[in-house]
Enzyme design. Structure first.
Site, PDB file in Angstrom:
ATOM      1  N   SER A 217       0.836  -1.196   0.000  1.00 54.20           N
ATOM      2  CA  SER A 217       0.000   0.000   0.000  1.00 54.20           C
ATOM      3  C   SER A 217       0.874   1.252   0.000  1.00 54.20           C
ATOM      4  O   SER A 217       1.698   1.423  -0.897  1.00 54.20           O
ATOM      5  CB  SER A 217      -0.960  -0.048   1.191  1.00 54.20           C
ATOM      6  N   ASP A 343      -9.653  -2.864  -6.705  1.00 51.27           N
ATOM      7  CA  ASP A 343      -9.154  -2.195  -5.503  1.00 51.27           C
ATOM      8  C   ASP A 343      -9.617  -0.740  -5.504  1.00 51.27           C
ATOM      9  O   ASP A 343      -9.193   0.055  -6.347  1.00 51.27           O
ATOM     10  CB  ASP A 343      -7.625  -2.267  -5.482  1.00 51.27           C
ATOM     11  N   HIS A 372      -8.026  -4.555  -1.782  1.00 50.47           N
ATOM     12  CA  HIS A 372      -6.822  -3.874  -1.299  1.00 50.47           C
ATOM     13  C   HIS A 372      -6.172  -4.720  -0.215  1.00 50.47           C
ATOM     14  O   HIS A 372      -6.727  -4.889   0.876  1.00 50.47           O
ATOM     15  CB  HIS A 372      -7.201  -2.492  -0.754  1.00 50.47           C
TER      16      HIS A 372
END
Length: 408
Positions: A217, A343, A372
């Protein structure tokens, strides 16, 4: 982890055998309905959900390397049959996946501006594959926006590395792993100074050890921005990136849609506020903390806090600098990037497919499902995820067969 058609049909048959009775609704009609629905759902799942990922890479040698030593990126990904939708995978992963036990050794290092960074080491001194600590391969792990070394996805990466005999070190961003802020500064996706200091420090401790990094991320965004800045001038051999937000403008716009704001944006904003609240006395020297704590979106938080802290004239300037898509063409070492096209943190249309095709060092792996940092698979996805398997195979490929791609 993955299941094929035989596994799917066997699981369905066992479920029906154990849960459904001929007397359902007083006749066999109920059984017929359940069977019909089950077959229809299985057909839909196999035809529309379970798919091979899209592998985007311009370098044929890199592709062949991945096909031979990291074959998971070419195999069909079977998302968990009862929670394959992106938002559901994103929400459930932290609650479903196990948390392997990891014993860390903490180290605090000083920074040039007087601050400190907390590193959590997993030395793996019991490694039978690499008993010599000086040459034991090392993986630097970068968690997400408010993540630390205690995140389940980090713990699973360390567990995978442990089985291969590797050493890991987790880079915790300033002020979020329990250590005190010594200066009124935290972190952001665009500023790579702390990451550069950590990479230099780790490499100086083990200069003879093969060294690579993996970012998740925001950690992946930070790592990409660092690689775009340094090109080939880095001690890292390669890098793996998971669920990075490629274009911050598109990411925040997606997260501000009503449902996404309700499910993710507001909670993430409160997490950001919580991460700085215990440092309030230090941060009040530079910021109107009352205003910062009133933010209700990530954009508002970044406007009042992050962009100001790092000296940007506007939030747009910060978001432009933080977007890895603008630096991807300058990456100078092999990088594997995994994203799911569902996502909401990184919308499919913002993934820089064309730019990736222009850099021989870059390979994108795009799954149709996974959300995600989700990538759940199997009937009950407690342990291994698709992301874990990509991580393990790619790290092992780099450390044990990397010479076959470093001549690219």
């Amino acid at each position: 982890c993955a299941m094929d058609w035989q596994v799917l049909t066997r699981e369905l048959s066992l479920y029906l055998e154990n849960q459904v009775r001929v007397g359902f609704f007083g006749s066999g009609v109920g059984l017929s309905l359940v069977l019909g629905f089950g077959v229809a759902y299985a057909c839909y799942y196999l035809n529309s959900i379970a798919k091979k990922p899209q592998l985007v890479a311009s370098n044929d040698r890199f592709c062949r390397f991945l096909e031979e030593y990291c074959p998971v990126v070419t195999e069909t990904y079977y998302p968990t049959i009862w929670c394959w939708e992106g938002r559901v995978q994103t929400l459930l992963r932290p609650f479903i996946t196990s948390r392997p036990q990891v014993q860390y050794r903490n180290e605090l290092i000083k920074t040039a501006d007087g601050g400190q960074i907390s590193l959590d080491w997993f030395d793996n001194n019991d490694s039978s594959y690499y008993p010599d600590a000086s040459t034991r391969p090392t993986v630097l792990l970068l968690p997400g926006l408010t993540g630390t070394s205690r995140e389940s996805y980090i713990l699973h990466m360390i567990h995978q590395s442990e089985t291969l005999g590797y050493r890991c070190v987790v880079f915790n961003n300033r002020g979020i792993a329990g250590e005190e802020l010594l200066t009124p500064r935290t972190y952001c996706a665009a500023n790579t100074e702390d990451l550069e200091a950590v990479i230099h420090h780790v490499h100086s401790l083990h200069p003879s050890a093969p060294f690579m990094a993996a970012g998740v991320s925001m950690g992946g965004m930070l790592l990409l921005n660092y690689l775009g800045k340094t090109g080939r001038d880095t001690p890292l051999m390669a890098a793996a990136i998971f669920s990075a937000g490629w274009n911050v403008f598109e990411s925040v716009e997606s997260l501000e849609k009503p449902l996404n704001w309700l499910l993710f944006n507001y909670y993430l904003t409160t997490c950001l506020q919580s991460s700085i609240s215990r440092h309030r006395q230090m941060l009040e020297k530079l910021f109107d903390m009352d205003l910062v704590m009133k933010a209700r979106t990530v954009r508002e938080f970044d406007k009042q806090f992050t962009s100001v802290m790092f000296g940007y004239r506007s939030i747009d300037d910060y978001y432009e600098d933080a977007s890895p898509c603008r630096k991807l063409k300058s990456v100078g070492i092999p990088v594997l990037c995994l994203n799911s096209v569902d996502d909401v943190f990184s919308p499919a249309h913002a993934i820089p497919v064309e730019t990736a095709k222009q850099n021989a060092n870059v390979a994108l792996v795009l799954t149709s499902c996974g959300g995600h940092i989700g990538f759940l698979e199997g009937i009950w996805p407690r342990k291994c995820t698709y992301m874990d398997r990509v991580f393990k195979q790619f790290v092992q490929a780099v450390f044990e067969h990397g010479n076959k791609i470093f001549s690219m």
